[in-house]
Design a protein around this motif. Structure first.
Motif: not given
Length: 667
Positions: A228-238
């Protein structure tokens, strides 16, 4: 002039050299010691693990300096009702996490790991205040962190009645750029399912209402949260405690995915983690140790063991390094003062160590290079186009509708219960509704049953509907996915069909079984009044559930409120005889409006009510007008009653929405 210099040093080494020349020497150190420091700084900038410094297009670096986090504590006082004090959770912390690094944030329970990470991600909850300088690629953090960073919560919060594929597809609709085509969204979801090993359970519901056969396992839920968090391809993941509840194999697989993100794709991943295995511990590039709200160490795992060894804390060869470090920084029950002193000493030693100087170098470097990064970062943020408001409303309504139709305890059982109660009530009044003195009581009893059953049951049933969605709402709202208005309205639209079907079925069954007035007009007004009654009751229940912090507290206020409305509805007391201090309550009682409206259409223009022949001395109501006068009802009040129901419906929903906005702002 400065722009020309920067342009002439386009390579990373040139920029590093330019930056090092501008760093002031540390006061109190000799030239030789400062020279050694320069060598250490150059070595750091040519890090063997993370490569050269890169702008946002390749990765981001997170830095924080002099960061303190406070929570507001309300204390009762004899002088004032409540006095606000502040408790410090994080004490003057400074640190850095470089682009392309996998970082473990560790410490004993209560050390402040989750608080520090929430502050860095700009996701602090209500009543918690951060003071300090937090930067991404040299730029102060702000609301753009919702788009730049992903945040994986410790609790796996989903709409459990949806399948894995449905949930990811809906989240893609809500989170991705509105210009992203449907095919691209499908491909992104499909790639995540394949990459994270979720294809086998793609069509399985996330939870299965108590059955363990079809629901997701703990590892699958963690991977779904990760997807779910990787859908937007975030530069930082907490990631807040991502391995909690997982077996060693599942935990290792999850950390391997994070490691691939950093090493292959240049992402920055920060995890709070509790008691990792030695094998899992070695997978992290760096660790951030927190003790008693302060930074105890930042650096590689080997450097951490060397630093603790130098300060008199030796890790045995057969001991798990992670357990050793956490235990060293833990506060031992019964020896709190000694433990606090030991942790304080370690944090003080780190603050003056070469490791802290290296961290300070990164902070200064990012601050110096911030102007070069800012344009790229701004461009990335401006280029994103959020889905339209109506698009979010559509997909959230669709999601809520699926949840309502699949959760039998919410809708299906309520409809079945409604039909059963209607049949029982209707049978009780069968053959008793006549134009006689006893028939008057039967008619009014049937009307009262219709009003109360469509008031109290839906009102109390809805009390837990919104509160149980608050955790997911908080998660998605703080992530910037949608505003409270979309959430509130989507739930009203999803509840809408049931709010019409339930009272309609109830009125039809009771009306036919009881044999009430056989007029299309009377039947239509009765249906309209009961549908509005149920909707107003639900709106009132939503308002109370949102306005108070818990369902029991809401119930304690709602019950006396309901009694006041029911007493002033006209069934128990003649309205004109109400005392002055209670007379006004009838005007906010939708039970009164509904009961009066249905009474009017049942008895209007009725003139042939028979009296008791064998008891001629008893009072006798011979026509409908006399019945209306008995309750202080008026024939001309029908339009007022319908309008009153509509206005109360709108008023309760406005109050409920305002309370929801206040609650979200507070949280």
């Amino acid at each position: 002039m400065e722009d020309d210099v920067v342009a002439s040093t386009s390579t990373a080494e040139g920029l590093n050299g330019l930056f090092l020349e501008g760093i002031p020497k540390i006061a109190g150190l000799s030239n030789e010691e400062n020279g050694k420091r320069d060598i250490a700084e150059k070595s750091l900038l040519k890090s063997r693990n993370y490569g050269q410094w890169c702008p946002y297009d390749e990765g981001v670096t997170l830095t924080w300096r002099d960061l303190s986090v406070y929570t507001v504590v309300k204390q009762q006082s004899f002088i004032r009702k409540s006095a606000q004090t502040y408790k410090r959770l994080i004490n003057n912390a400074s640190g850095a996490v470089r682009a392309g690094s996998l970082v473990a944030m560790m410490g004993a329970s209560g050390a402040g790991k989750s608080t520090l990470m929430a502050a860095l991600a700009n996701r602090l909850s209500g009543g918690v205040i951060a003071d300090g300088d937090i930067r991404v690629n040299g730029r102060p953090v702000g609301k753009f962190m919702h788009r730049l960073a992903g945040f994986m919560h410790q609790e796996d919060l989903f709409v459990d009645t949806l399948t894995v594929l449905e949930y990811l597809t809906l989240m893609a609709k809500l989170k991705l750029d509105r210009r992203t085509s449907h095919l691209t969204q499908q491909q992104k979801v499909s790639n995540l399912l394949i990459h994270l090993g979720l294809t086998k359970c793609a069509n399985s519901r996330i939870a299965s209402n108590g059955s363990s056969q079809n629901g997701l396992s703990g590892g699958e839920r963690k991977r779904l949260s990760f997807a779910t968090e990787m859908l937007t391809d975030p530069a930082i993941l907490f990631c807040d405690e991502p391995t909690t509840g997982l077996d060693s194999y599942s935990a290792q697989k999850l950390v391997e995915m994070m490691q691939e993100m950093t090493s292959v794709r240049g992402k920055t991943v920060i995890c709070t983690i509790h008691q990792p295995s030695s094998q899992l511990f070695e997978m992290f590039h760096e660790i951030v140790l927190i003790g008693d709200g302060r930074i105890a160490f930042i650096g590689s795992t080997n450097d951490a063991l060397e630093f603790f060894e130098r300060n008199g804390y030796h890790c045995p060869a057969t001991y798990n390094p992670a357990d050793f470090l956490i235990r060293t920084l833990a506060i031992t029950p019964g020896s709190e003062d000694i433990s606090h002193m030991a942790v304080r000493k370690i944090c003080d030693q780190f603050a003056v160590s070469e490791y802290a100087q290296q961290v300070d170098l990164v902070i200064n470097y990012e601050l110096h290079m911030g102007t070069s990064y800012t344009d790229s970062l701004d461009e990335k943020m401006r280029d994103y186009k959020s889905p339209f408001w109506f698009s979010k409303l559509y997909w959230l309504t669709y999601r809520s509708s699926l949840e309502l139709t699949r959760d039998h305890s919410i809708q299906t059982m309520r409809i079945f219960q409604k039909i059963l109660i209607a049949v029982m009530s209707g049978l009780c009044f069968t053959s008793s509704v006549r134009l006689t003195q006893f028939g008057i009581q039967s008619v009014q009893g049937a009307l009262f049953i219709m009003v109360t059953e469509n008031t109290f049951a839906p009102m109390y049933a809805i009390l837990n509907y919104f509160p149980r969605q608050f955790p997911l709402l908080n998660k998605e709202y703080t992530s910037g996915i949608y505003p409270p208005s979309v959430f509130y309205l989507s739930n009203l639209l999803a509840l809408g069909p049931g709010q019409i079907l339930e009272p309609l079925l109830f009125v039809v069954i009771v009306y036919l079984f009881a044999g009430l007035r056989s007029s299309v007009y009377a039947f239509g007004i009765t249906v309209l009044a009961i549908v509005l009654t149920m909707n107003v009751s639900t709106a009132c229940g939503i308002f109370f559930s949102v306005a108070f912090d818990s369902v029991p507290i809401a119930m304690s206020y709602l019950v006396p409120f309901d009694y006041a409305l029911m007493i002033t509805c006209g069934a128990f007391i003649k309205l004109s005889t109400l005392p002055d201090y209670a007379y006004w309550i009838q005007y906010i009682s939708w039970l009164m409006y509904s009961y009066e409206a249905m009474t009017i259409v049942q008895w209007n223009n009725i003139t042939n009510i028979s009296c008791l022949e064998n008891q001629p001395d008893l009072p006798c109501l011979e026509n409908g007008q006399e019945i209306l006068n008995k309750f202080s009802f008026g024939e001309d009040n029908l339009q007022r009653d319908i309008l009153g129901l509509v206005l109360l419906y709108i008023a309760f929903h406005i109050l409920g929405f305002l309370c929801l906005c206040k609650r979200m702002k507070r949280n």
